[in-house]
Scaffold this active site. Sequence first.
Site, PDB file in Angstrom:
ATOM      1  CG  LEU A 133      50.298  60.178  55.215  1.00 45.17           C
ATOM      2  CD1 LEU A 133      48.856  60.906  54.765  1.00 45.17           C
ATOM      3  CD2 LEU A 133      51.433  61.004  54.656  1.00 45.17           C
TER       4      LEU A 133
ATOM      5  CG  ASP B 139      47.954  56.568  55.156  1.00 45.01           C
ATOM      6  OD1 ASP B 139      48.112  56.254  56.110  1.00 45.01           O
ATOM      7  OD2 ASP B 139      48.562  57.477  54.432  1.00 45.01           O
TER       8      ASP B 139
ATOM      9  CD  GLU C  76      36.109  57.577  61.144  1.00 42.60           C
ATOM     10  OE1 GLU C  76      37.374  57.862  61.525  1.00 42.60           O
ATOM     11  OE2 GLU C  76      35.205  57.776  62.222  1.00 42.60           O
ATOM     12  CG  ASP C  77      40.095  59.666  57.747  1.00 43.20           C
ATOM     13  OD1 ASP C  77      39.594  60.014  58.390  1.00 43.20           O
ATOM     14  OD2 ASP C  77      41.279  58.981  57.740  1.00 43.20           O
TER      15      ASP C  77
ATOM     16  NE  ARG D 159      45.962  64.429  57.096  1.00 44.25           N
ATOM     17  CZ  ARG D 159      45.842  63.109  57.253  1.00 44.25           C
ATOM     18  NH1 ARG D 159      45.001  62.297  57.342  1.00 44.25           N
ATOM     19  NH2 ARG D 159      47.301  62.383  57.696  1.00 44.25           N
TER      20      ARG D 159
ATOM     21  CG  HIS E 225      41.094  63.084  61.707  1.00 44.48           C
ATOM     22  ND1 HIS E 225      41.438  61.804  61.326  1.00 44.48           N
ATOM     23  CD2 HIS E 225      41.232  63.838  60.476  1.00 44.48           C
ATOM     24  CE1 HIS E 225      41.820  61.838  60.026  1.00 44.48           C
ATOM     25  NE2 HIS E 225      41.638  62.813  59.499  1.00 44.48           N
TER      26      HIS E 225
ATOM     27  CB  VAL F 183      49.702  54.752  61.004  1.00 42.85           C
ATOM     28  CG1 VAL F 183      51.321  54.132  60.603  1.00 42.85           C
ATOM     29  CG2 VAL F 183      49.041  53.533  60.962  1.00 42.85           C
TER      30      VAL F 183
ATOM     31  CB  CYS G  82      40.270  55.194  61.562  1.00 43.96           C
ATOM     32  SG  CYS G  82      40.640  56.705  62.466  1.00 43.96           S
TER      33      CYS G  82
END
Lengths: 1025, 282
Positions: free
Chosen positions: B28, B70, B75-76, B142, B170, B265, B271
């Site tokens: 993404l 991704d 981290e996400d 998100r 973010h 990206v 991240c």
Amino acid sequence: MTTEAGSETEVKENAEESAAPPDQSEQAKQESQEVANAEGEEKGKEKEKDGKKITRYLPTWFKKQKSQSQTSPTKDVQPTEEPASKATEEEEGPVPEVNGHAEDVEEKEEVKLEQVKEAEAESHSNASTDTEPAKEEKVEEGAERSSDETKKTKEAEGGEEEKKEKEQVEAEGEGGDSQTSIFQSPLRLVRKTKMKVVVCHVALLDGTDFTCEVEKRAKGQYLFFKVCEHLNLLEKDYFGLTYKDNHEEKCWLDPTKEIKRQIRSNNWQFAFSVKFYPPDPSLLTEDITRYLLCLQLREDVASGRLPCSFVTHALLGSYTLQAEFGDYEPEQPRPLDFISQLTLASNQNKEMEEKILELHKSHRGMTPAQADLQFLENAKKLSMYGVDLHHAKDSEAVDIMLGVCANGLLVYKDRLRINRFAWPKILKISYKRNNFYIKIRPGETEQFESTVGFKLQNHRSAKRLWKVCVENHSFFRLNAPEPPTKAHFLTLGSKFRYSGRTQAQTRLASSLIDRPAPSFERTSSKRISRSLDGAPVISITEAGRDMAENGREPHLELHSDSKSRLRVHGDNIYVRHSNLMLEDHDKTQDEVLKHQASISQLKRSFMEAPPPSPPQPNQWEKRLTSSPASIRVQQQQVVGAPQTEAASPDNTISKPKEPAKTTEVEIEETVVIQEVSKAAKPGLVTVTIASDAEVDAPPAEEQETQQDSAQVEEEVAAEEVQQGKPESVSSESESEDEAEYQPEVSVSISQTQIPEEKEEEEEPEKDDRDKGAEEQVSALEVPSLPAELSHPAEETIQEEEEEFRKEETDAEEKTAEKEKESERETEESTEDPMVTPDEAPDSPTPPVETVAAAASPAPAEEEEEPKVNGEASLVEVEPRPQVICCSEPPVVKTEMVTISDTFAAQKTEIATKEVPIVHTETKTITYEAAQLDGNGDGEPGVLMTAQTITSESLCTTTTTHITKTLKGGLSETRIEKRIVITGDCDIDHDQALAQAIKEAKQQHPDMSVTRVVVHKETELAEEED
Amino acid sequence: MAGLMAGFGQYTHAVVRGIPASLAQEALRSSQAEVDLDAARREHDAYAEVLRTRLGLEVVELPADETLPDCVFVEDVAVVCGETALITRPGAESRRRETEAMKEALKDLNLNIVEMTDENATLDGGDVLFTGREFFVGLSKRTNQRGAEILADAFKDYAVSTVPVFEGLHLKSFCSMGGPGLIIIGSSEPAQKALKIMQQMSDHRYDKLTVPDDLAANCVYMNLPNKGHVLVHCTVEEFPESVKVFEKLKDHMLIPVSNLEKVKVDGALTCCSVLINKKANM
């Protein structure tokens, strides 16, 4: 002696109570304590596994008590302590007779409020039997009177008399006591009267119960100090006592008020709790203070009030173990169940316990005090530490939580913090009914303040939140407590202020503590169930009172701009000191420019001291004595007549000129009284003041519980007058009430304080009122009121408030009432709608007056007789005929308008632009049928009154609606008064509001003001000077 | 046992994940830039190497999953604080399965795993800013309110405040922590606005370090034994002006790490790793 200076002062304050009672109570307490101890021992033995500890604990404790008692200066004069008679009221006997009055008062109060209850409550006491009958009689009388009133007009007077009496009694109760004590106490120390002693049960943080006896009329601080003494606690300012109200809500016991009036039940059960969580517990001076804080936090954690993670939970638990039991001893592993006894965590499980034990091991060598400190160092970092949460809804009806803490107000949605208002950002805190408002300081990029509103579950919740905010702010942010009344700041509604020491003060005091660290026994915290649940008290009246703890809480809404949304809600407004406020200037939100004007006005009115008018008190006095220079205009209302305009010079007001404002003051008073004969009447008064002119809108709102709307109307007209006069004479109970609300014209609202809740008009309110009245009186600015309108005093009112100008208003009211007859109070039929500027040279009023005069033979006229003031020349009043439409025979009301010198002065100021010569008042009273009957209760009647007072600069219109409803056995009377003041000049809507409220109070002492709404409409262009 | 909230920035472990080939085309992104896969992998290797050798962390490297383009942005999918790890529910549908490998890895590290199972909740770790004293959660494309609530429930000790994210992917697309009480913030208007909100919402005072470039405000701060304050930040090639600002931090060990490719990206420095402090149990 553990007692501090503070306590001493308190004692002084309560001369009577402090004098003998305390000692007695102490003794009694001791005794009670002994008993308690004995009981405690028993319980402890039974329950406690660690019987040893407890036994150890108790003895020492016991000893302490005795020692203290010895040290404590008790008056031996009253040696006889009824050892056995703890419970009996006779023990009270030692209490000085001063209380005799007090008892009477109490009796009355109780009668109404607690009739049923008291019987029960006192049943146990021997003495009570004697007293009770008397009470009942009184009650009956009251009922009779009330009933009579409803039926008969004259009797209505009697009712008022009762009110007066009550008030007086109450007054005596508070102020009077002190006086009496001062003067008479010595003599009265004779034990004739039996002071009633009540046994208080206080749940302590360690789970034990502390029992002590207090005089029934003791104030909260007395009990609190007894508890602190028992705990050997010096840094007591962080703590407080809580009780549960009739709604099972936890409330803080106000130390400055009588306990009895707060708890409103016979359940004298309290809990000792941390009230202000010190942000840095390490700064506390004594370990015992930290220990108590730890106890509180343990409970907070266990109960879930203080959420924390698993790890933190375990960590805190481990420190608790270390503090309570010392080093971990492997050979003597403590069973998990043992740990669970400590209720360290609400969701304990094996894992938790093992973790706790594991951590406990790591604390080896740590002293209890160190363990406590570590406990606190971790607990204080928890985000919810010291946050007092209140359920609320935001403007969109979304459930949120409001958290009050040392730093400010936090807004949570679920567990998320969605907003935060630091104290420095908050300009004003207020609540109205169930709405809670905070006014936010504009941010850097913002030009206007914004007001954020929240809805709470009910009025009580809003009040409670408001009080908590006031207290927290004061404690953590102020160097010294804010005096109850600030001349320069708006304080509508409750006079409630934090009365204790601030954190800064307590820290200073703590630094001076010079005593060896007191030894205290830690107890494995096995808590005795702390139920504050008392038997619910049922008296209906009390429910109403609950609200009024701190005095009336009128809900005032000030809509600064009716158009613009700026609204100032005045119910209880707490304005923070400037010094505090200056800290942060963050601008949060943008507001419309339009609002600015209104806001600025509000600022002025609220923040600025009242216009440079001479001290009100003086003027009041003058007026009372018939001030020389004042011109009085009589307003006469003709019943049945459509509308007459009475010139009312009154409106011209000293205050700075502001663009036209419209101020609506709506006061809703709701008093529900069990009526046998009486109908409780909640009156709604809406005062709308639209002022183009400088005239301070003198909206008058009046609520007459039983009295009819007619009075209300009169009040409106009279408001101005009353304002001037208002009862500097605080002595009278009624005046007191008024004082609080006093919206004296001249007086800026800021000065006036409105009792927190008007709903509880009854006793508590009155007390407050008295106080407030006095204060207000001093604050009152006579000059601000250009003219005083004196209405013929109603008989009842007059009687009560002869001193006050209310007479006029009353008279009017009375007349109206008479007409209707429905109102029992119809004292004098004379209702002079018109205001005749007796002296006013050019006043066209004469005709009107004549008319009015003719119409109104009201007794009030006498009083109202126009007074010619030298100033008269300056001010000309044009009284316009007032027409009152009544189904019944027309009644003419006469109102006196007095133009004070100050007014003249103001006028002169105004004169530059305006010619303030002609004043016109118009009043219209319209009755709508139903109430024609003398029996108000039987038929709901609607009385509508419209009054318009016009001066060059001002035009004031007052509309009154009265609604009566019968529900079951209760009759409700709702009076809504709307006052619209329109003027070119500045209108002091604040004053107007204050006046309106005051008048309402005066006129309808029986009723409570439940709602006050002020709408202001201002045109920028018109700003003058 | 360190007390509550002690040792902000102290880490012993890092979890990273390889770059799948699918990243170049399928990951993404908010821009249309083409990603040089090899360059990205080189960058990422260098990044991991810094953590491992330069900073001495125990680096756990999860294998890339080609079906999860991704997945490198670990981290996400997890928020670790203390001994608790919240496995998130990423806002992007295509990334939901990234949590599986992470959960296993964190379980292996003996963390207390909390999973976000509520289907109405979404949360990307990139929206979570932990300051050492509290959490700020950006409400973005998100991350939603419910996700933030669950995070608040997982970390009860801390205040969790929500911050609307108007621009950028973010919350941490324009800010990060630069030390205890130091927030590095971009200079864009949305970034400054967000900072203001955070400051208003907090009971604590934060210093701010404003950098010209929003993206440069995303740094990795650590407080490591024998190294003190460590700041992994962007390179001069990327944001020369911002680097000048960082260089004013005299007390910090500054470690520039290139992020030229991953940024295409929407990947930032934070991240690419989940930092964990397991010292207590070591």
